[in-house]
Design a protein around this motif. Structure first.
Motif, PDB file in Angstrom:
ATOM      1  N   TYR A 183       0.689  -1.354  -0.115  1.00 46.87           N
ATOM      2  CA  TYR A 183       0.264  -0.111   0.279  1.00 46.87           C
ATOM      3  C   TYR A 183       1.052   1.474   0.179  1.00 46.87           C
ATOM      4  CZ  TYR A 183      -2.781   3.548   2.621  1.00 46.87           C
ATOM      5  OH  TYR A 183      -3.445   4.916   3.361  1.00 46.87           O
ATOM      6  N   LYS A 213     -13.507   1.402  -1.672  1.00 48.86           N
ATOM      7  CA  LYS A 213     -12.615   2.988  -1.014  1.00 48.86           C
ATOM      8  C   LYS A 213     -13.659   3.248  -0.119  1.00 48.86           C
ATOM      9  CE  LYS A 213     -11.883   6.635  -2.552  1.00 48.86           C
ATOM     10  NZ  LYS A 213     -11.171   8.122  -3.925  1.00 48.86           N
ATOM     11  N   VAL A 263     -10.765   5.368  -6.974  1.00 52.95           N
ATOM     12  CA  VAL A 263     -10.178   3.996  -5.919  1.00 52.95           C
ATOM     13  C   VAL A 263      -8.904   4.450  -5.843  1.00 52.95           C
ATOM     14  CG1 VAL A 263      -9.431   1.397  -5.519  1.00 52.95           C
ATOM     15  CG2 VAL A 263     -11.095   2.220  -6.141  1.00 52.95           C
ATOM     16  N   PHE A 266      -7.222   7.646  -2.803  1.00 49.59           N
ATOM     17  CA  PHE A 266      -6.987   7.179  -1.596  1.00 49.59           C
ATOM     18  C   PHE A 266      -6.231   8.334  -0.414  1.00 49.59           C
ATOM     19  CE2 PHE A 266      -4.481   4.421  -2.673  1.00 49.59           C
ATOM     20  CZ  PHE A 266      -3.636   4.385  -1.800  1.00 49.59           C
ATOM     21  N   ILE A 272      -9.860   0.641   3.028  1.00 51.40           N
ATOM     22  CA  ILE A 272      -9.671  -0.038   1.410  1.00 51.40           C
ATOM     23  C   ILE A 272     -10.090  -1.380   2.161  1.00 51.40           C
ATOM     24  CG2 ILE A 272      -8.140  -0.437  -0.552  1.00 51.40           C
ATOM     25  CD1 ILE A 272      -8.812   2.301  -0.117  1.00 51.40           C
TER      26      ILE A 272
END
Length: 867
Positions: A183, A213, A263, A266, A272
């Motif tokens: 991530y 999201k 999405v 973020f 998520i």
């Protein structure tokens, strides 16, 4: 015939491998006293400082080398009560020795040597020769066993498989599903990414997954979420798929599938989720957000301005954030070096595709109940060591058990606890412990028939059957339309009374007109039902490329008739049939997606700014889900209605003009070569060529090769070249596989090569000898295939290019990613192969909907070529 399938929750059998840890090193001082022959329970004679009057008792005074009570050389007569230990008699300081442990030793009250022997009331009773308390500093060498170390072939308590692989082998462990492995949330800019890893042991179809999201944390079951359906492509075991923000300029291009989806916008306080077939399987963040990010591994707000990398001990996902928050390593912002690959500590052998399946389950006792397995393989299968497992029991097949080629084998269900009227799960494992198949059912599944089985055998979905058929093909005789059961011989088209209205499939609904910027009135768009049956639209989802989301007529039936045109709008109006909420159209560029479950029914996307008050209209001659993907098929509306220019609710006129990307409206190769291609040269083709290509759902894959050369062709002179993801160069030398053809092909005929697990329509056109489980028909939409002469340096016909490859597939005739999830048919004007894919994709192929195979096995050309 349209078939309806039941969505069924997947049950997963979790397996845990325990590591037995054996302590090594300090054994606690367990050693036998060999010299202090009578002192058999003296545990630690360490310094014996209080027995100072024992002037001849040299060992008891300092006892510095008494590692295991073995150096007491002067206590040679110390056999029972230290009778010869004369110095103990005159111990003036032994006045309080009331227990009288040493015969004449009247006062050993401060005898430090004896102090650790808390249970040593009398030396006479000393029998257990062992050290039971900790070594003191004066024990010079109390332990004879060396300390543990990596490489001593023992996995000790202070070692594990990561720190000492020489002693501690990491367990063989496969995850049950995909998981988020990295991530990336930078401190500034758009370099945001989510990496998803596959360590399941199997190839996985990504289109079954979505990434969600949820802004500012919260529960994914409530509120507005942004959803991204992953592309239709296979993800190999051990591989990763990385979703990157399309504006990220520092992310490694080779690792990224770039998208403009919301999405990928973020921030650290946005949760998520990774979802599989509608079920959340992995999460980052939850409803407990406090501040601008969640804490991870002791780092405050670690989901903001950091990169998170999943620890190598993780091979599976979990949907509980409080559980998986400890499974991450926190890295500095802007760390991208690991993006595009992931390493796990556990080994996981790649699992071959299943070949044997659970085929029929009949609960019951005695001979009435059975579990049947079956195979479509053309050779027998050795089942020795295989096992059937239920929640109540298990059965392992003995050595020598054989499942016949394309055969069936039924076993008694009673011993496995499969009883009438209960919920049950059945698993099938091979002799390596790999799961081959699983099926779960509830009592209600059996309410309309005595059997719960696949139809067709092996490949079909489970359903209630009207007849139990152990060791034989499944059947469903007897039911009729109107018996309230939608059985295998019925569907929504043939029996509305039992099966209900049909659900829309890909291409059944086509978006035909869009009003994104009305001068008055609501925003609206128009849809037509092209199916031959009424369609139930309740529950169909309406999405765009941002965060808009709406469920059509949730919970209330909304049926549209065949050919019916209906309008969805943002507010009520005389021409609006259904009002949507939470959805808006951006005239400067947007998309409209119609989806039922995971099935994309239709999608249109525009990037140019639409004219205010004028609808964007699809030409009447281009009304298909494939044709409306091409911008040239659209034009500005000219008809007037009460609030602008457009034709809401009625058929559109034709958008005329050569160059609209489709050969139609009376155009020919003579009048419009731009749309219809160059007219063919009279005469025969100079070579065989690809005439059809199918890249469909699951393993529905096929290649068709046509011969219009005017003579029979010896196929042994030809090869099919396969190359994954474009290969390493543009010369085809890095191709993945070469498949030699054989036999002969008559003029005007075709051969079809297909995947052995394709659907029945494809297999009907594909001879048994031309069915493969791997190359040349295991391609995805971004894998190129070529047709070449043996010994040639390059192919003379190709689908796709080499050197580079798209993330999903190549565009064809204006259809985005058309080589994925579509059928391509060579236009009848084509009389030779073409290695120039850019030119071939632009004008030589017609794009059809996914899994279209009705024309497979024959090809038509518009030129004459006689032998």
């Amino acid at each position: 015939m349209r078939k309806l399938s039941k969505w069924r929750k997947a049950w997963v059998l979790g397996c845990t491998v325990g590591l037995g840890l054996v302590a090594c090193g300090d054994d606690g001082g367990t050693t036998t006293d060999t010299r202090d022959t009578a002192d058999t329970e003296v545990i630690f004679d360490t310094t014996d400082t209080s027995v100072t009057p024992d002037t001849t008792d040299t060992v008891d005074t300092s006892d510095t080398t008494d590692t295991v009570d073995t150096v007491d050389t002067n206590d040679t007569a110390d056999t029972n009560t230290d009778a010869a230990d004369v110095e103990d008699v005159a111990d003036a300081d032994d006045t309080s020795d009331t227990a009288q442990p040493d015969g004449s030793d009247v006062a050993d009250a401060t005898d430090v040597d004896d102090a650790p022997d808390s249970s040593d009331v009398s030396d006479v009773a000393d029998t257990a020769v062992e050290d039971t308390v900790a070594d003191t500093a004066s024990d010079v060498a109390p332990d004879t066993t060396p300390a543990s170390f990596c490489g001593d072939n023992t996995c000790d308590a202070n070692e594990d498989c990561l720190g000492c692989a020489a002693d501690c082998a990491c367990p063989e462990s496969c995850g049950a599903d995909l998981f988020i492995s990295e991530y990336v949330e930078p401190s500034a800019g758009n370099n945001k990414a989510i990496e998803i890893a596959n360590f399941t042991g199997r190839e996985v179809e990504l289109s079954e997954y979505e990434v969600w999201k949820r802004v500012d944390g919260g529960d994914f079951g409530t509120g507005v979420v942004t959803k991204l359906v992953l592309p239709s492509q296979k993800l190999a075991h051990g591989a990763v798929f990385t979703i990157c923000n399309g504006q990220g300029d520092a992310l490694p291009a080779a690792a990224c599938w770039k998208t403009s989806s919301g999405v990928t916008t973020f921030n650290g306080n946005d949760a998520i989720a990774l979802r599989h077939n509608g079920v959340t399987i992995d999460v980052i963040g939850d409803a407990t957000l406090s501040g601008d990010g969640w804490a991870v591994a002791g780092t405050a707000s670690a989901t903001k301005d950091h990169t998170l990398s999943r620890k190598p001990t993780v091979v599976d996902s979990t949907d509980v954030w409080t559980t998986n928050v400890a499974t991450w390593n926190v890295l500095a912002a802007g760390t991208y070096t690991g993006l595009g690959s992931h390493v796990v500590a556990a080994t996981c052998r790649a699992i071959a595709p299943p070949t044997v399946f659970i085929n029929e389950v009949v609960p019951g006792t005695g001979n009435t109940g059975f579990i049947e397995i079956a195979t479509a393989l053309a050779a027998p299968t050795d089942l020795g060591g295989w096992s059937l497992v239920t929640t109540a029991g298990s059965l392992t097949f003995p050595v020598g058990t054989t499942l016949a080629a394309q055969g069936f084998l039924a076993v008694d269900a009673e011993g496995l606890g499969v009883a009438v009227g209960q919920t049950e799960i059945v698993w099938l494992y091979d002799d390596l412990g790999d799961q081959q198949d699983t099926v779960g059912f509830v009592a209600a599944d059996l309410g309309t028939g005595p059997s719960w089985g696949r139809l067709p055998d092996v490949t079909g979905p489970f359903q209630a059957l009207g007849l139990a058929t152990p060791n034989a093909p499944n059947m469903n005789p007897g039911p009729t339309c109107g018996d309230t059961t939608c059985d295998a011989t019925e569907d929504c088209e043939s029996c509305l009374a039992d099966c209900g209205h049909c659900r829309p499939l890909e291409g059944d609904l086509v978006i035909t007109e869009v009003m994104a910027d009305p001068t008055t009135g609501p925003e609206w768009f128009e849809v037509v039902n092209l199916a031959s049956v009424p369609l139930e639209l309740s529950g169909v989802e309406l999405l765009d490329d941002d965060i808009d989301f709406h469920v059509i007529s949730a919970g209330t039936s909304f049926v549209v008739a065949p050919g019916e045109i209906f309008v969805l709008g943002s507010a009520a109006a005389s021409y609006v049939d259904l009002v949507f909420a939470g959805f808006s159209l951006d005239p400067a560029g947007d998309a409209i997606v119609l989806r039922d479950g995971t099935e994309i029914i239709d999608r249109v996307h525009w990037t140019e700014t639409l004219t205010s008050g004028v609808a964007w209209s699809l030409s009447a001659s281009k009304t298909t889900a494939a044709a409306n993907d091409t911008a040239a098929s659209w034009c500005s509306a000219t008809g007037s209605f009460e609030a602008g220019l457009g034709t809401p609710g009625v058929a559109n006129p034709v958008c005329t003009g050569c160059g609209d990307g489709t050969c139609g409206d009376g155009e020919t190769c003579t009048t419009c070569a731009a749309d219809c291609g160059t007219c063919p040269v009279a005469g025969c083709a100079t070579e065989i060529f690809f005439s059809e290509y199918i890249e469909g759902a699951s393993n529905n894959k096929a290649l068709e090769i046509a011969n219009f050369t005017g003579a029979t062709v010896d196929l042994s002179q030809y090869e099919i070249w396969s190359i994954q993801n474009g290969g390493a160069n543009t010369t085809w030398t890095s191709r993945t596989a070469t498949t030699a053809l054989s036999g002969s092909l008559e003029n005007g005929k075709v051969i079809v090569l297909c995947h052995s697990s394709s659907n029945a329509t494809i297999l009907a056109a594909c001879p048994a000898g031309n069915r493969f489980s791997t190359n040349p028909v295991n391609f995805n939409g971004n894998d190129a295939v070529g047709l070449a002469k043996k010994g040639a340096a390059l192919p003379f016909d190709a689908i796709g290019t080499t050197g580079t490859a798209p993330a999903v597939g190549w565009d064809v005739a204006g259809t985005v990613t058309a080589t994925a999830n579509h059928t391509l048919v060579r236009k009848p004007s084509v009389n030779k192969g073409n290695i120039d894919w850019t030119a071939a994709a632009a004008g030589e192929w017609t794009v059809l909907a996914q899994d279209t195979a009705t024309g497979l096995g024959a090809h038509t050309v518009d030129y004459t070529c006689a032998p």
